[in-house]
Design an enzyme around this catalytic site. Sequence first.
Site, short mmCIF file in Angstrom:
data_model
loop_
_atom_site.label_atom_id
_atom_site.label_comp_id
_atom_site.label_asym_id
_atom_site.label_seq_id
_atom_site.Cartn_x
_atom_site.Cartn_y
_atom_site.Cartn_z
CD1 TRP A 73 -3.24 0.76 0.75
CD2 TRP A 73 -2.01 2.22 1.92
NE1 TRP A 73 -4.01 1.85 1.01
CE2 TRP A 73 -3.29 2.77 1.72
CE3 TRP A 73 -1.07 2.97 2.62
CZ2 TRP A 73 -3.66 4.02 2.20
CZ3 TRP A 73 -1.42 4.22 3.10
CH2 TRP A 73 -2.71 4.73 2.88
CD GLU A 481 -19.95 3.41 11.04
OE1 GLU A 481 -19.04 4.24 11.18
OE2 GLU A 481 -19.77 2.28 10.55
#
Length: 607
Positions: A73, A481
């Site tokens: 990554w 959320e």
Amino acid sequence: MCGIFGYIGHQSSLPILVEGLRRLEYRGYDSTGVGLHDGETINVHKTVGKVNNLKQVLPKEANATMGIAHTRWATHGGVTQENTHPHASYDGKVLLVHNGIIENYRPLRAKLISKGIELQSETDSEVLAHMIGLELENGASPQDSVRNMLKRVRGTWGICVMFLDHDLLLCARNGSPLIIGQGDGEMFVSSDPHPLTSHTQRVVYLEDGDMATVTRTSIKVASKQGRSIQTNVQTLEDSWAESELGDAPHYMFKEIYEQPDALRHCITGRVDREMGTGRLGGMRLAHSTLVQAPHVRLLGCGTAAFAAEIGQMLIEKMARIPAVTHIASEYRNNDPIINTKAIYLAVSQSGETADTISAIKEIKLKGGQVFGVVNVVGSTIARLCGQGVYIHSGPEQSVASTKAFTNMVGALTVFSMQLGRSRNMSKEQGRELIQQLQQAPHLMEAYFEDVGPIDEAVDLLANAKSVLYLGRGLSAPVAKEGALKLMELAYIPCLAYPAGEMKHGPMALLEEGSPVVVVAPSDHLKEKTLLAIHECKARGAKIILIHEKGDAIAEEGDVSIAIPKIHPWLTPLLTVLPLQLMAYRTAVRLGKDVDRPRNLAKSVTVE
Ligand code: F6R
């Protein structure tokens, strides 16, 4: 983020390494590679993109019983084949994979260049391979060459090193996890437990500062200084084995629907119905701490921080002591004041989030007691805290967190009850809450039987320029959320606000047809939330309303989605479900990679 897998044994290493990489995919990555040692030569194969792309450049068979592999990554240098691991030393005698960040790589790189070494990549990791190579050339043993190299670098690392002339793997850890799986005549190295479960349950977790020499038959752990350390073989949890996709279209879908069972798992055996209290043995909380703690501080990032915000409110409601949530990535840098009598809770699914780990270290350094609220058993945070509660969601593989969120809320509810009952909360109140909490998994199932008009909501969301999410009280973090889920999966800009704040700025965004998602369960704040709904509607917004079944507020929504009725303090366990489904189905409709959203990683192991 980056993942490491290594093998040394009696089997062909190639399929084992590829399968290891496949099982690390969920962590998030953008390129991948393997290095194979056949006893005489080392061959390296790398590619940008997914493990499936790598398969296309791999040989059909390879006569190698040792190898190392990596999913990268990008941090230093773009997503290119040159920057992909493994990295070789200038003479090809050392091959290395690295997770973490080398802070002083620039001067080290300059020094290598001044010695005439040509670097092949832009990465910080490659310098490590050359430095080990130089040490070996000067006559150092593999162990000393790695040790001497590590003495000169600053930063974080999990490394696995293979040598052309030595039949062993060397691993070292500082801030980036590494686990060694012990087989019979074979050993495995992995940056998380998940890929190990199909090979062995016996594992050795390396601690920061450890270095391990791994051969086919032995694991020898030593400190940075070379002092040998007792090898502590532990047994992995079984539940990590149940992590395959099966018939589900995506991991996220599977994990959303696993929430009722996951929550059962989290609360079973942790409540005392008779006494109306929570019983979290692993917290090892002394009665005096429960009774005297002046306040509670909760820490986490992203979804974990939103679960912590709900926990904060529940603690204040049940125990009537102050509780505050801190974003872990900010915490350490603000020189926080630590009260050694307070309770600190570090909330994390992976247990490997670098920002949360830094915050924990800061608290511990100043004498504070930190308890982990963690999913992955044996993870760095769980071991660093040494006490706490496992949330028992089972493996969560989709990058977007779902069942870990509800189980964090479940575990924090039980903790709040335990704290509340040692202070102000009555037995009757505790009993009622337990009864309702035990009902919650059934109510989740009832919701999943009829999820409501999610697709109508998706019609409003899929082409939106931006989406506003509103909620009040316990529903404010739920709104956050929901916004995070839609934003990370569908790449639609989303804002979440406590409903009362809407008129202090975000309302400027509203145009004819703007979608606004409102979380409005039947609690004491519902009437106030209704005001915000009217204000949005007056400006042409389309309301997607999450409400409790049978509530007349349903009429206010352009799309109204009903959840079953539950105790007002437990509503987040249900109101979040339609928000997860809306994000999931919007992303599917838009053709996005639901389980692996762009640029994101499951385990965020760098700061
Ligand atoms: C969002 C998400 C992230 C994580 C955050 C913390 O869906 O998954 O925001 O919640 O990176 O990760 P953990 O819980 O592993 O510490």
